[in-house]
Design an enzyme around this catalytic site. Structure first.
Site, PDB file in Angstrom:
ATOM      1  N   ASP A 216      -1.385  -1.673  -0.269  1.00  0.00           N
ATOM      2  CA  ASP A 216       0.062  -2.740  -0.234  1.00  0.00           C
ATOM      3  C   ASP A 216       0.776  -2.867   0.723  1.00  0.00           C
ATOM      4  OD1 ASP A 216       0.805  -5.071  -2.233  1.00  0.00           O
ATOM      5  OD2 ASP A 216       2.031  -3.773  -2.056  1.00  0.00           O
TER       6      ASP A 216
ATOM      7  N   GLU B 193      -3.317  -3.353   3.297  1.00  0.00           N
ATOM      8  CA  GLU B 193      -2.712  -5.187   3.463  1.00  0.00           C
ATOM      9  C   GLU B 193      -1.350  -4.899   4.367  1.00  0.00           C
ATOM     10  OE1 GLU B 193      -0.559  -7.991   1.426  1.00  0.00           O
ATOM     11  OE2 GLU B 193      -0.062  -6.180   1.000  1.00  0.00           O
TER      12      GLU B 193
END
Length: 615
Positions: free
Chosen positions: A262, A299
Protein backbone atom coordinates in the site's frame (compact mmCIF):
# COMPACT_ATOMS: atom_id res chain seq x y z
CA UNK A 1 26.94 -11.34 14.44
CA UNK A 2 23.48 -9.86 14.96
CA UNK A 3 20.91 -11.73 17.02
CA UNK A 4 17.99 -12.78 14.79
CA UNK A 5 15.48 -15.03 16.56
CA UNK A 6 11.87 -15.42 15.45
CA UNK A 7 9.74 -12.53 16.68
CA UNK A 8 6.66 -12.98 18.81
CA UNK A 9 5.50 -16.18 20.49
CA UNK A 10 6.73 -19.33 18.75
CA UNK A 11 4.83 -22.37 19.94
CA UNK A 12 7.18 -25.38 19.91
CA UNK A 13 4.66 -28.05 20.89
CA UNK A 14 4.49 -30.19 24.05
CA UNK A 15 3.69 -27.16 26.16
CA UNK A 16 6.81 -25.24 25.19
CA UNK A 17 6.89 -21.72 23.80
CA UNK A 18 9.65 -19.23 22.99
CA UNK A 19 8.98 -15.49 23.28
CA UNK A 20 11.02 -12.74 21.65
CA UNK A 21 10.50 -8.98 21.39
CA UNK A 22 12.72 -6.16 20.16
CA UNK A 23 12.61 -3.47 22.85
CA UNK A 24 15.60 -1.09 23.07
CA UNK A 25 13.64 1.60 24.96
CA UNK A 26 12.67 -0.05 28.30
CA UNK A 27 15.38 -1.00 30.80
CA UNK A 28 13.46 -4.10 31.87
CA UNK A 29 11.07 -6.46 30.05
CA UNK A 30 9.10 -9.29 31.64
CA UNK A 31 6.67 -11.79 30.18
CA UNK A 32 3.29 -11.53 31.91
CA UNK A 33 1.76 -14.94 31.26
CA UNK A 34 -1.96 -14.60 32.00
CA UNK A 35 -3.03 -18.18 31.31
CA UNK A 36 -3.01 -21.04 32.13
CA UNK A 37 -1.34 -19.54 35.22
CA UNK A 38 -0.93 -15.86 36.02
CA UNK A 39 2.78 -15.22 36.51
CA UNK A 40 5.69 -12.92 35.65
CA UNK A 41 8.71 -14.41 33.90
CA UNK A 42 12.03 -12.53 33.47
CA UNK A 43 13.31 -12.00 29.93
CA UNK A 44 16.97 -11.74 28.96
CA UNK A 45 18.31 -8.98 26.67
CA UNK A 46 20.55 -10.00 23.75
CA UNK A 47 22.38 -8.22 20.95
CA UNK A 48 20.51 -5.09 19.79
CA UNK A 49 18.09 -5.42 22.72
CA UNK A 50 16.11 -8.45 21.65
CA UNK A 51 14.52 -9.86 24.80
CA UNK A 52 13.80 -13.59 24.94
CA UNK A 53 12.61 -16.36 27.20
CA UNK A 54 11.60 -20.00 26.71
CA UNK A 55 8.73 -21.24 28.86
CA UNK A 56 7.28 -24.67 29.59
CA UNK A 57 3.69 -25.32 30.59
CA UNK A 58 2.36 -22.99 27.90
CA UNK A 59 -0.23 -24.23 25.44
CA UNK A 60 -1.74 -22.68 22.34
CA UNK A 61 -4.43 -20.12 23.26
CA UNK A 62 -2.47 -18.96 26.31
CA UNK A 63 -2.74 -15.21 26.81
CA UNK A 64 0.18 -12.91 27.56
CA UNK A 65 1.49 -9.34 27.70
CA UNK A 66 4.96 -7.83 27.97
CA UNK A 67 5.46 -5.78 31.13
CA UNK A 68 7.81 -2.86 30.53
CA UNK A 69 9.91 -1.36 33.33
CA UNK A 70 7.88 -3.20 35.92
CA UNK A 71 4.63 -1.28 35.50
CA UNK A 72 3.21 -1.08 31.94
CA UNK A 73 1.64 -4.12 30.28
CA UNK A 74 1.56 -4.10 26.49
CA UNK A 75 0.49 -6.58 23.78
CA UNK A 76 3.20 -8.18 21.65
CA UNK A 77 4.16 -6.00 18.64
CA UNK A 78 4.51 -9.26 16.67
CA UNK A 79 1.36 -10.82 18.09
CA UNK A 80 -0.15 -13.56 15.95
CA UNK A 81 -3.63 -13.06 17.36
CA UNK A 82 -5.49 -10.45 19.41
CA UNK A 83 -8.70 -12.25 20.42
CA UNK A 84 -9.85 -9.32 22.58
CA UNK A 85 -8.87 -6.58 20.13
CA UNK A 86 -6.04 -4.08 19.90
CA UNK A 87 -5.96 -3.23 23.62
CA UNK A 88 -6.24 -6.80 24.91
CA UNK A 89 -3.60 -9.47 25.54
CA UNK A 90 -1.88 -11.39 22.80
CA UNK A 91 -2.51 -15.10 22.30
CA UNK A 92 -0.10 -17.94 21.65
CA UNK A 93 -0.99 -19.64 18.36
CA UNK A 94 -0.09 -23.11 17.13
CA UNK A 95 0.95 -22.43 13.52
CA UNK A 96 0.32 -25.99 12.36
CA UNK A 97 -2.43 -26.46 9.77
CA UNK A 98 -3.59 -29.42 7.60
CA UNK A 99 -2.58 -27.87 4.26
CA UNK A 100 -3.74 -29.58 1.07
CA UNK A 101 -1.59 -27.60 -1.37
CA UNK A 102 1.74 -29.45 -1.22
CA UNK A 103 2.26 -29.29 -5.00
CA UNK A 104 1.03 -25.68 -5.28
CA UNK A 105 3.33 -23.29 -7.14
CA UNK A 106 0.85 -20.55 -7.96
CA UNK A 107 -0.11 -19.08 -11.35
CA UNK A 108 2.26 -16.92 -13.33
CA UNK A 109 1.59 -13.22 -12.94
CA UNK A 110 0.61 -12.94 -16.63
CA UNK A 111 -2.39 -15.14 -15.82
CA UNK A 112 -3.67 -13.08 -12.89
CA UNK A 113 -7.27 -11.90 -13.19
CA UNK A 114 -7.64 -10.38 -9.75
CA UNK A 115 -10.80 -9.93 -7.70
CA UNK A 116 -10.40 -7.39 -4.88
CA UNK A 117 -12.66 -7.81 -1.88
CA UNK A 118 -13.19 -6.52 1.64
CA UNK A 119 -13.80 -9.47 3.95
CA UNK A 120 -16.18 -7.58 6.25
CA UNK A 121 -18.57 -6.38 3.53
CA UNK A 122 -18.28 -9.13 0.92
CA UNK A 123 -20.77 -11.29 2.84
CA UNK A 124 -23.37 -10.85 5.59
CA UNK A 125 -21.20 -12.80 8.03
CA UNK A 126 -18.05 -10.87 7.14
CA UNK A 127 -15.63 -13.75 7.72
CA UNK A 128 -12.97 -15.70 5.83
CA UNK A 129 -15.15 -18.82 5.94
CA UNK A 130 -18.06 -16.93 4.38
CA UNK A 131 -15.81 -15.89 1.48
CA UNK A 132 -15.10 -19.57 0.79
CA UNK A 133 -18.79 -20.10 -0.01
CA UNK A 134 -18.41 -17.81 -3.05
CA UNK A 135 -15.13 -19.13 -4.45
CA UNK A 136 -16.72 -21.57 -6.89
CA UNK A 137 -18.76 -18.85 -8.60
CA UNK A 138 -15.68 -16.61 -8.84
CA UNK A 139 -13.64 -19.48 -10.30
CA UNK A 140 -16.44 -20.08 -12.83
CA UNK A 141 -16.31 -16.39 -13.76
CA UNK A 142 -12.63 -16.84 -14.59
CA UNK A 143 -11.00 -15.16 -11.57
CA UNK A 144 -7.52 -16.52 -10.90
CA UNK A 145 -6.51 -14.44 -7.86
CA UNK A 146 -8.39 -13.16 -4.81
CA UNK A 147 -7.02 -9.94 -3.34
CA UNK A 148 -7.94 -9.24 0.29
CA UNK A 149 -7.95 -5.71 1.61
CA UNK A 150 -5.77 -5.52 4.77
CA UNK A 151 -6.58 -8.08 7.45
CA UNK A 152 -4.01 -7.10 10.11
CA UNK A 153 -5.69 -6.47 13.49
CA UNK A 154 -7.45 -3.11 13.57
CA UNK A 155 -9.61 -1.44 16.27
CA UNK A 156 -13.13 -2.78 16.71
CA UNK A 157 -14.93 -4.99 14.21
CA UNK A 158 -15.20 -2.77 11.12
CA UNK A 159 -12.49 -0.92 9.23
CA UNK A 160 -11.07 -0.78 5.72
CA UNK A 161 -7.96 -2.32 7.27
CA UNK A 162 -5.55 0.58 6.81
CA UNK A 163 -5.72 1.39 10.53
CA UNK A 164 -4.03 -1.87 11.47
CA UNK A 165 -2.02 -1.76 14.72
CA UNK A 166 -0.60 -5.31 14.70
CA UNK A 167 0.93 -6.28 11.34
CA UNK A 168 1.38 -9.94 12.33
CA UNK A 169 -2.07 -10.52 13.85
CA UNK A 170 -5.00 -11.68 11.70
CA UNK A 171 -8.21 -9.73 12.44
CA UNK A 172 -10.17 -11.50 15.16
CA UNK A 173 -13.65 -10.62 13.81
CA UNK A 174 -12.75 -12.12 10.41
CA UNK A 175 -11.81 -15.51 11.85
CA UNK A 176 -8.21 -15.11 12.99
CA UNK A 177 -5.18 -16.98 11.62
CA UNK A 178 -6.92 -20.33 11.24
CA UNK A 179 -9.73 -18.74 9.26
CA UNK A 180 -7.28 -17.07 6.89
CA UNK A 181 -5.45 -20.36 6.35
CA UNK A 182 -8.73 -22.11 5.53
CA UNK A 183 -9.46 -19.45 2.91
CA UNK A 184 -5.99 -19.68 1.36
CA UNK A 185 -6.20 -23.47 1.30
CA UNK A 186 -9.64 -23.34 -0.36
CA UNK A 187 -8.39 -20.90 -3.00
CA UNK A 188 -5.42 -23.09 -3.87
CA UNK A 189 -7.67 -26.13 -4.19
CA UNK A 190 -9.53 -24.21 -6.90
CA UNK A 191 -6.36 -23.05 -8.65
CA UNK A 192 -6.73 -19.50 -7.38
CA UNK A 193 -3.94 -17.38 -5.92
CA UNK A 194 -4.27 -15.17 -2.83
CA UNK A 195 -3.02 -11.58 -2.84
CA UNK A 196 -2.81 -9.85 0.54
CA UNK A 197 -2.88 -6.07 0.87
CA UNK A 198 -0.25 -5.04 3.44
CA UNK A 199 0.46 -1.61 4.92
CA UNK A 200 4.12 -0.79 5.55
CA UNK A 201 3.87 3.00 5.19
CA UNK A 202 2.17 3.84 8.51
CA UNK A 203 0.45 2.28 11.52
CA UNK A 204 -3.06 2.87 12.79
CA UNK A 205 -3.27 5.27 15.74
CA UNK A 206 -5.50 3.26 18.10
CA UNK A 207 -3.90 0.33 19.90
CA UNK A 208 -0.49 1.19 18.50
CA UNK A 209 2.02 0.77 21.36
CA UNK A 210 5.17 0.32 19.27
CA UNK A 211 6.77 3.49 20.59
CA UNK A 212 6.80 2.03 24.12
CA UNK A 213 9.12 -0.70 22.84
CA UNK A 214 11.50 1.18 20.55
CA UNK A 215 12.09 3.82 17.85
CA UNK A 216 9.77 2.35 15.23
CA UNK A 217 8.87 5.88 14.12
CA UNK A 218 10.88 8.87 13.00
CA UNK A 219 10.32 12.59 13.49
CA UNK A 220 12.17 13.34 10.24
CA UNK A 221 9.13 12.69 8.05
CA UNK A 222 5.37 12.86 8.19
CA UNK A 223 2.81 10.88 6.19
CA UNK A 224 -0.79 11.88 5.39
CA UNK A 225 -1.85 9.41 8.10
CA UNK A 226 0.57 10.38 10.87
CA UNK A 227 4.14 9.57 11.87
CA UNK A 228 6.41 7.87 9.36
CA UNK A 229 8.07 4.56 10.10
CA UNK A 230 11.81 4.60 10.73
CA UNK A 231 13.34 2.92 7.68
CA UNK A 232 16.54 4.96 7.39
CA UNK A 233 17.52 6.36 10.80
CA UNK A 234 19.24 4.94 13.90
CA UNK A 235 17.85 1.47 14.81
CA UNK A 236 16.20 1.24 11.37
CA UNK A 237 17.79 -2.17 10.69
CA UNK A 238 15.52 -3.71 13.32
CA UNK A 239 12.46 -1.80 12.12
CA UNK A 240 13.10 -3.06 8.58
CA UNK A 241 13.56 -6.56 9.89
CA UNK A 242 10.23 -6.37 11.74
CA UNK A 243 8.33 -5.63 8.52
CA UNK A 244 10.37 -7.86 6.20
CA UNK A 245 9.86 -10.82 8.54
CA UNK A 246 6.17 -9.96 8.48
CA UNK A 247 6.10 -10.23 4.68
CA UNK A 248 8.01 -13.51 4.76
CA UNK A 249 5.58 -14.90 7.34
CA UNK A 250 2.58 -14.28 5.07
CA UNK A 251 4.39 -16.12 2.27
CA UNK A 252 5.77 -19.06 4.25
CA UNK A 253 3.32 -19.74 7.09
CA UNK A 254 0.12 -18.59 5.36
CA UNK A 255 1.06 -19.64 1.79
CA UNK A 256 0.09 -16.21 0.39
CA UNK A 257 1.02 -15.84 -3.30
CA UNK A 258 1.44 -12.07 -3.65
CA UNK A 259 1.53 -8.95 -1.52
CA UNK A 260 0.00 -5.66 -2.60
CA UNK A 261 2.15 -2.96 -0.98
CA UNK A 262 0.00 0.00 0.00
CA UNK A 263 0.96 3.62 -0.80
CA UNK A 264 4.68 3.20 -1.40
CA UNK A 265 4.96 6.90 -2.22
CA UNK A 266 4.46 7.47 1.53
CA UNK A 267 7.48 5.36 2.52
CA UNK A 268 10.19 7.96 3.02
CA UNK A 269 13.68 6.51 2.93
CA UNK A 270 16.95 8.17 1.84
CA UNK A 271 19.22 5.20 2.52
CA UNK A 272 21.53 3.77 -0.13
CA UNK A 273 19.70 0.43 0.10
CA UNK A 274 16.01 1.40 0.26
CA UNK A 275 13.65 -0.66 2.38
CA UNK A 276 11.44 -1.44 -0.64
CA UNK A 277 14.38 -2.87 -2.56
CA UNK A 278 15.50 -4.95 0.42
CA UNK A 279 11.95 -6.22 0.92
CA UNK A 280 11.74 -7.32 -2.72
CA UNK A 281 15.08 -9.11 -2.57
CA UNK A 282 14.12 -11.01 0.59
CA UNK A 283 10.66 -12.05 -0.63
CA UNK A 284 11.98 -13.24 -3.98
CA UNK A 285 14.71 -15.24 -2.22
CA UNK A 286 12.03 -16.86 -0.05
CA UNK A 287 10.00 -17.70 -3.16
CA UNK A 288 13.01 -19.48 -4.64
CA UNK A 289 13.50 -21.42 -1.43
CA UNK A 290 9.86 -22.50 -1.46
CA UNK A 291 9.83 -23.22 -5.24
CA UNK A 292 6.76 -21.04 -5.65
CA UNK A 293 5.67 -18.05 -7.72
CA UNK A 294 5.43 -15.14 -5.27
CA UNK A 295 4.96 -11.54 -6.36
CA UNK A 296 5.12 -8.03 -4.95
CA UNK A 297 2.64 -5.54 -6.41
CA UNK A 298 3.09 -1.85 -5.65
CA UNK A 299 0.49 0.83 -5.15
CA UNK A 300 1.96 4.30 -5.59
CA UNK A 301 0.67 7.72 -6.57
CA UNK A 302 4.09 8.74 -7.92
CA UNK A 303 4.01 7.07 -11.38
CA UNK A 304 7.57 5.94 -10.66
CA UNK A 305 8.80 3.18 -12.99
CA UNK A 306 11.77 2.51 -10.73
CA UNK A 307 9.46 0.40 -8.59
CA UNK A 308 9.22 -2.28 -11.29
CA UNK A 309 12.57 -1.90 -12.98
CA UNK A 310 15.06 -4.72 -12.28
CA UNK A 311 17.52 -4.06 -9.48
CA UNK A 312 20.42 -4.40 -11.90
CA UNK A 313 19.38 -1.23 -13.75
CA UNK A 314 18.61 0.93 -10.75
CA UNK A 315 15.12 -0.29 -9.95
CA UNK A 316 13.58 -1.77 -6.81
CA UNK A 317 12.71 -5.08 -8.44
CA UNK A 318 8.98 -5.26 -7.67
CA UNK A 319 6.86 -7.37 -10.00
CA UNK A 320 4.01 -5.00 -10.89
CA UNK A 321 2.25 -1.82 -9.84
CA UNK A 322 -1.23 -0.33 -9.94
CA UNK A 323 -1.86 2.24 -12.69
CA UNK A 324 -4.28 4.87 -11.41
CA UNK A 325 -3.90 6.88 -14.65
CA UNK A 326 -5.70 4.13 -16.55
CA UNK A 327 -8.65 4.38 -14.18
CA UNK A 328 -8.74 8.18 -14.22
CA UNK A 329 -8.66 8.30 -18.03
CA UNK A 330 -11.47 5.79 -18.36
CA UNK A 331 -13.61 7.22 -15.55
CA UNK A 332 -13.38 10.80 -16.83
CA UNK A 333 -14.51 9.73 -20.32
CA UNK A 334 -17.42 7.67 -18.98
CA UNK A 335 -18.73 10.14 -16.40
CA UNK A 336 -17.59 13.57 -17.60
CA UNK A 337 -16.21 14.35 -14.11
CA UNK A 338 -13.46 16.98 -14.10
CA UNK A 339 -12.90 17.87 -10.43
CA UNK A 340 -10.13 16.71 -8.09
CA UNK A 341 -7.55 14.61 -9.89
CA UNK A 342 -9.98 14.14 -12.78
CA UNK A 343 -9.13 17.68 -13.90
CA UNK A 344 -5.97 16.18 -15.46
CA UNK A 345 -8.03 13.80 -17.60
CA UNK A 346 -11.05 13.70 -19.91
CA UNK A 347 -9.52 13.71 -23.39
CA UNK A 348 -9.56 10.65 -25.62
CA UNK A 349 -5.79 10.91 -26.03
CA UNK A 350 -5.35 10.19 -22.31
CA UNK A 351 -6.94 6.75 -22.62
CA UNK A 352 -5.03 6.13 -25.86
CA UNK A 353 -1.75 6.76 -24.04
CA UNK A 354 -2.84 4.67 -21.04
CA UNK A 355 -3.57 1.71 -23.33
CA UNK A 356 -0.42 2.19 -25.37
CA UNK A 357 2.12 2.95 -22.63
CA UNK A 358 0.65 2.69 -19.13
CA UNK A 359 1.18 6.00 -17.34
CA UNK A 360 -0.50 9.05 -18.85
CA UNK A 361 1.54 11.50 -16.79
CA UNK A 362 5.14 10.65 -17.59
CA UNK A 363 6.91 13.89 -16.70
CA UNK A 364 4.58 16.58 -18.02
CA UNK A 365 2.83 19.24 -15.95
CA UNK A 366 -0.16 18.15 -13.85
CA UNK A 367 -2.71 20.82 -12.98
CA UNK A 368 -3.87 18.75 -10.00
CA UNK A 369 -0.35 18.24 -8.60
CA UNK A 370 0.69 21.77 -9.70
CA UNK A 371 4.03 20.40 -10.90
CA UNK A 372 5.50 17.93 -13.34
CA UNK A 373 4.44 14.41 -12.50
CA UNK A 374 5.50 10.85 -13.28
CA UNK A 375 8.01 9.00 -15.43
CA UNK A 376 7.66 7.25 -18.76
CA UNK A 377 6.41 3.65 -18.74
CA UNK A 378 6.84 3.26 -22.50
CA UNK A 379 9.32 0.40 -22.08
CA UNK A 380 7.61 -1.25 -19.10
CA UNK A 381 6.01 -4.60 -20.05
CA UNK A 382 2.20 -4.48 -19.69
CA UNK A 383 2.37 -7.54 -17.42
CA UNK A 384 3.86 -5.18 -14.83
CA UNK A 385 0.81 -2.90 -14.74
CA UNK A 386 -2.46 -3.60 -12.88
CA UNK A 387 -5.49 -1.76 -14.32
CA UNK A 388 -9.09 -1.39 -13.23
CA UNK A 389 -12.33 0.46 -13.87
CA UNK A 390 -13.05 0.46 -10.11
CA UNK A 391 -11.27 -0.36 -6.86
CA UNK A 392 -11.79 0.26 -3.14
CA UNK A 393 -10.05 3.65 -3.25
CA UNK A 394 -11.81 5.04 -6.29
CA UNK A 395 -15.24 4.03 -5.02
CA UNK A 396 -14.76 4.47 -1.29
CA UNK A 397 -13.11 7.87 -1.55
CA UNK A 398 -16.15 9.43 -3.18
CA UNK A 399 -18.49 11.52 -1.02
CA UNK A 400 -21.35 9.05 -1.38
CA UNK A 401 -19.32 5.94 -2.16
CA UNK A 402 -20.97 5.45 -5.54
CA UNK A 403 -19.95 2.54 -7.69
CA UNK A 404 -19.76 3.00 -11.46
CA UNK A 405 -23.11 1.15 -11.68
CA UNK A 406 -24.74 4.12 -9.90
CA UNK A 407 -23.15 6.67 -12.23
CA UNK A 408 -23.46 5.31 -15.77
CA UNK A 409 -25.65 3.12 -18.00
CA UNK A 410 -25.36 -0.61 -18.72
CA UNK A 411 -23.79 0.21 -22.09
CA UNK A 412 -21.04 2.21 -20.40
CA UNK A 413 -20.50 -0.49 -17.77
CA UNK A 414 -19.90 -2.97 -20.59
CA UNK A 415 -17.60 -0.51 -22.30
CA UNK A 416 -15.57 -0.10 -19.10
CA UNK A 417 -15.32 -3.89 -18.73
CA UNK A 418 -14.16 -4.26 -22.32
CA UNK A 419 -11.45 -1.61 -22.07
CA UNK A 420 -10.12 -3.18 -18.86
CA UNK A 421 -10.38 -6.90 -19.58
CA UNK A 422 -9.29 -6.72 -23.23
CA UNK A 423 -6.29 -4.52 -22.44
CA UNK A 424 -2.78 -6.02 -22.48
CA UNK A 425 -2.41 -5.26 -18.76
CA UNK A 426 -3.27 -7.23 -15.60
CA UNK A 427 -6.99 -6.60 -14.88
CA UNK A 428 -8.51 -6.17 -11.44
CA UNK A 429 -12.23 -6.37 -10.64
CA UNK A 430 -13.62 -4.77 -7.48
CA UNK A 431 -16.08 -6.97 -5.59
CA UNK A 432 -19.57 -6.74 -7.07
CA UNK A 433 -18.40 -4.94 -10.19
CA UNK A 434 -18.90 -8.06 -12.27
CA UNK A 435 -22.68 -7.96 -11.79
CA UNK A 436 -23.19 -4.23 -11.23
CA UNK A 437 -23.63 -4.15 -7.46
CA UNK A 438 -25.54 -1.06 -6.34
CA UNK A 439 -24.49 -0.98 -2.66
CA UNK A 440 -22.23 2.01 -2.02
CA UNK A 441 -18.80 1.38 -0.56
CA UNK A 442 -18.11 3.95 2.14
CA UNK A 443 -15.15 4.53 4.42
CA UNK A 444 -15.94 3.12 7.89
CA UNK A 445 -14.20 2.76 11.27
CA UNK A 446 -14.97 1.45 14.75
CA UNK A 447 -12.68 3.49 17.01
CA UNK A 448 -13.18 3.95 20.75
CA UNK A 449 -11.40 7.31 21.22
CA UNK A 450 -13.87 10.24 20.78
CA UNK A 451 -11.12 12.63 19.72
CA UNK A 452 -9.87 10.20 17.08
CA UNK A 453 -13.42 9.61 15.81
CA UNK A 454 -13.93 13.34 15.36
CA UNK A 455 -10.54 13.68 13.65
CA UNK A 456 -11.55 10.98 11.14
CA UNK A 457 -14.82 12.77 10.41
CA UNK A 458 -13.02 16.06 9.90
CA UNK A 459 -10.39 14.45 7.70
CA UNK A 460 -12.99 12.93 5.42
CA UNK A 461 -14.70 16.28 4.92
CA UNK A 462 -11.39 17.95 4.08
CA UNK A 463 -10.44 15.17 1.65
CA UNK A 464 -13.55 15.79 -0.45
CA UNK A 465 -12.97 19.55 -0.76
CA UNK A 466 -10.93 19.26 -4.00
CA UNK A 467 -13.81 17.46 -5.73
CA UNK A 468 -16.38 20.15 -4.87
CA UNK A 469 -19.00 17.52 -4.06
CA UNK A 470 -22.01 18.90 -2.26
CA UNK A 471 -23.36 17.44 0.96
CA UNK A 472 -22.14 15.71 4.09
CA UNK A 473 -20.34 12.34 3.86
CA UNK A 474 -21.82 9.41 5.81
CA UNK A 475 -20.45 9.16 9.35
CA UNK A 476 -17.52 6.68 9.20
CA UNK A 477 -18.13 5.67 12.83
CA UNK A 478 -21.84 4.87 12.40
CA UNK A 479 -22.41 1.12 12.06
CA UNK A 480 -25.08 1.75 9.40
CA UNK A 481 -22.35 3.20 7.12
CA UNK A 482 -20.62 -0.18 7.27
CA UNK A 483 -23.81 -2.23 6.90
CA UNK A 484 -24.93 -0.30 3.81
CA UNK A 485 -21.68 -1.35 2.09
CA UNK A 486 -22.55 -5.08 2.34
CA UNK A 487 -22.94 -6.77 -1.05
CA UNK A 488 -26.30 -8.10 -2.15
CA UNK A 489 -25.33 -11.26 -4.03
CA UNK A 490 -29.01 -11.96 -4.75
CA UNK A 491 -28.92 -9.21 -7.38
CA UNK A 492 -27.19 -11.68 -9.69
CA UNK A 493 -30.56 -13.38 -10.22
CA UNK A 494 -32.03 -10.26 -11.86
CA UNK A 495 -31.80 -9.75 -15.63
CA UNK A 496 -29.71 -6.56 -15.66
CA UNK A 497 -27.13 -7.95 -13.25
CA UNK A 498 -27.14 -11.44 -14.73
CA UNK A 499 -26.45 -9.99 -18.17
CA UNK A 500 -23.51 -7.97 -16.91
CA UNK A 501 -22.15 -11.02 -15.05
CA UNK A 502 -22.33 -13.18 -18.18
CA UNK A 503 -20.67 -10.41 -20.17
CA UNK A 504 -17.71 -10.26 -17.77
CA UNK A 505 -17.41 -14.03 -17.98
CA UNK A 506 -17.35 -13.91 -21.79
CA UNK A 507 -14.66 -11.21 -21.81
CA UNK A 508 -12.48 -13.21 -19.43
CA UNK A 509 -12.97 -16.33 -21.54
CA UNK A 510 -11.91 -14.47 -24.70
CA UNK A 511 -8.92 -12.97 -22.89
CA UNK A 512 -7.72 -16.45 -21.92
CA UNK A 513 -8.50 -18.34 -25.14
CA UNK A 514 -7.70 -15.89 -27.95
CA UNK A 515 -3.89 -15.90 -28.35
CA UNK A 516 -3.64 -12.23 -29.33
CA UNK A 517 -5.54 -11.26 -26.17
CA UNK A 518 -3.71 -13.67 -23.88
CA UNK A 519 -0.33 -12.37 -25.06
CA UNK A 520 0.61 -9.49 -22.72
CA UNK A 521 3.10 -7.52 -24.76
CA UNK A 522 3.54 -4.13 -26.38
CA UNK A 523 4.99 -5.84 -29.43
CA UNK A 524 2.24 -5.99 -32.02
CA UNK A 525 0.22 -3.45 -30.04
CA UNK A 526 -1.19 -0.40 -31.83
CA UNK A 527 -3.49 2.15 -30.23
CA UNK A 528 -4.92 5.20 -31.99
CA UNK A 529 -7.71 7.63 -31.26
CA UNK A 530 -10.31 9.38 -33.41
CA UNK A 531 -11.08 12.42 -31.26
CA UNK A 532 -13.87 13.71 -33.51
CA UNK A 533 -15.63 10.34 -33.63
CA UNK A 534 -14.80 9.59 -29.95
CA UNK A 535 -13.37 6.18 -30.89
CA UNK A 536 -10.30 4.37 -29.54
CA UNK A 537 -8.87 1.74 -31.89
CA UNK A 538 -6.68 -1.11 -30.60
CA UNK A 539 -4.83 -3.74 -32.59
CA UNK A 540 -3.16 -6.68 -30.84
CA UNK A 541 -1.07 -9.48 -32.38
CA UNK A 542 0.57 -12.70 -31.25
CA UNK A 543 2.47 -14.60 -33.94
CA UNK A 544 -0.21 -15.52 -36.51
CA UNK A 545 -3.20 -14.44 -34.39
CA UNK A 546 -4.55 -10.90 -34.62
CA UNK A 547 -7.53 -8.93 -33.27
CA UNK A 548 -8.77 -5.36 -33.55
CA UNK A 549 -11.09 -3.60 -31.09
CA UNK A 550 -12.98 -0.36 -31.67
CA UNK A 551 -14.26 1.38 -28.53
CA UNK A 552 -16.85 4.10 -29.08
CA UNK A 553 -17.31 6.69 -26.31
CA UNK A 554 -19.79 8.85 -28.22
CA UNK A 555 -23.49 9.20 -27.48
CA UNK A 556 -24.43 8.78 -31.15
CA UNK A 557 -23.39 6.15 -33.74
CA UNK A 558 -19.84 6.60 -34.98
CA UNK A 559 -18.47 5.72 -38.44
CA UNK A 560 -14.70 6.22 -38.31
CA UNK A 561 -12.30 4.96 -40.96
CA UNK A 562 -10.01 2.58 -39.10
CA UNK A 563 -6.59 1.17 -40.10
CA UNK A 564 -7.67 -2.48 -40.14
CA UNK A 565 -4.96 -4.55 -41.89
CA UNK A 566 -5.82 -6.25 -45.17
CA UNK A 567 -7.64 -9.55 -44.94
CA UNK A 568 -10.92 -11.08 -43.83
CA UNK A 569 -12.14 -10.30 -40.33
CA UNK A 570 -14.93 -11.86 -38.28
CA UNK A 571 -16.81 -10.14 -35.46
CA UNK A 572 -16.53 -12.27 -32.32
CA UNK A 573 -18.12 -9.88 -29.83
CA UNK A 574 -20.07 -6.65 -29.86
CA UNK A 575 -21.25 -5.13 -26.60
CA UNK A 576 -24.34 -3.71 -28.36
CA UNK A 577 -25.65 -7.17 -29.26
CA UNK A 578 -29.11 -8.00 -27.81
CA UNK A 579 -27.58 -11.04 -26.08
CA UNK A 580 -25.77 -8.54 -23.84
CA UNK A 581 -28.77 -6.30 -23.29
CA UNK A 582 -27.79 -3.90 -26.08
CA UNK A 583 -29.82 -2.21 -28.83
CA UNK A 584 -28.15 -4.23 -31.61
CA UNK A 585 -24.77 -4.26 -33.29
CA UNK A 586 -24.07 -1.89 -36.18
CA UNK A 587 -20.89 -3.71 -37.16
CA UNK A 588 -21.05 -6.40 -39.90
CA UNK A 589 -20.39 -10.00 -38.89
CA UNK A 590 -17.67 -10.23 -41.51
CA UNK A 591 -15.38 -7.60 -43.04
CA UNK A 592 -12.96 -7.68 -45.95
CA UNK A 593 -10.33 -5.01 -45.50
CA UNK A 594 -7.80 -3.62 -47.96
CA UNK A 595 -5.92 -1.68 -45.28
CA UNK A 596 -8.68 0.53 -43.91
CA UNK A 597 -12.39 0.16 -43.26
CA UNK A 598 -15.17 2.60 -42.51
CA UNK A 599 -16.81 0.90 -39.55
CA UNK A 600 -20.10 1.86 -37.92
CA UNK A 601 -20.31 1.47 -34.14
CA UNK A 602 -23.29 1.77 -31.80
CA UNK A 603 -23.10 4.53 -29.16
CA UNK A 604 -20.99 3.74 -26.06
CA UNK A 605 -20.20 0.29 -27.35
CA UNK A 606 -17.27 -1.69 -28.68
CA UNK A 607 -16.72 -4.32 -31.33
CA UNK A 608 -14.04 -7.03 -31.27
CA UNK A 609 -12.93 -8.52 -34.61
CA UNK A 610 -10.55 -11.41 -35.24
CA UNK A 611 -8.60 -12.02 -38.42
CA UNK A 612 -9.72 -15.17 -40.24
CA UNK A 613 -6.76 -17.28 -41.23
CA UNK A 614 -6.54 -18.11 -44.92
CA UNK A 615 -6.41 -21.78 -45.85
Amino acid sequence: MSYEPSLGATYLGDGKCRFCVWAPTPAKVELHLMSPNDCLIPMEPHDRRYWTTAVEGVEAESLYLYRLNGNVGRPDPASSFQPQGVHGPSQVVDSRFPWQDDSWQGPLLDNYITYELHVGTFTDNGTFDAVIDHLDELAELGVTAIELMPIAQFPGTRNWGYDGAYPYAVQNSYGGPQGLKRLVNACHQRGMAIVLDVVYNHMGPEGNYLEDFGPYFTARYQTPWGRALNFDGPHSDEVRRFFIKNALRWVSEFHVDALRLDALHAILDTSSYPFIEELAACVHEEAKRLHRNVYLIAESAANDVRLVRPRGVGGYGLDAQWNEDFHHSLHALLTGERTGYYQDFGELQHLVKALREGFVYSGQYSAYCRRRHGSSSRDVPPSKMVVFAQNHDQVGNRLLGERLSQLVSLEKLKLAAGVTLLSPFLPLIFMGEEYGEFAPFFYFVNHSDPDLIEAVRRGRREEFAAFKWQGEPPDPQDESTFLRAKLNHELQRETFHQTLLRFHGELIKLRRTVPALAHLSKEGLEVTGCEEERVVFVRRCSEDDEVVIAFSFGDIPASPTLPIPSGHWRRILDSAEPAWGGPGSMTPEGIDSRGSVRLTLAPTAFSLLKRVQET
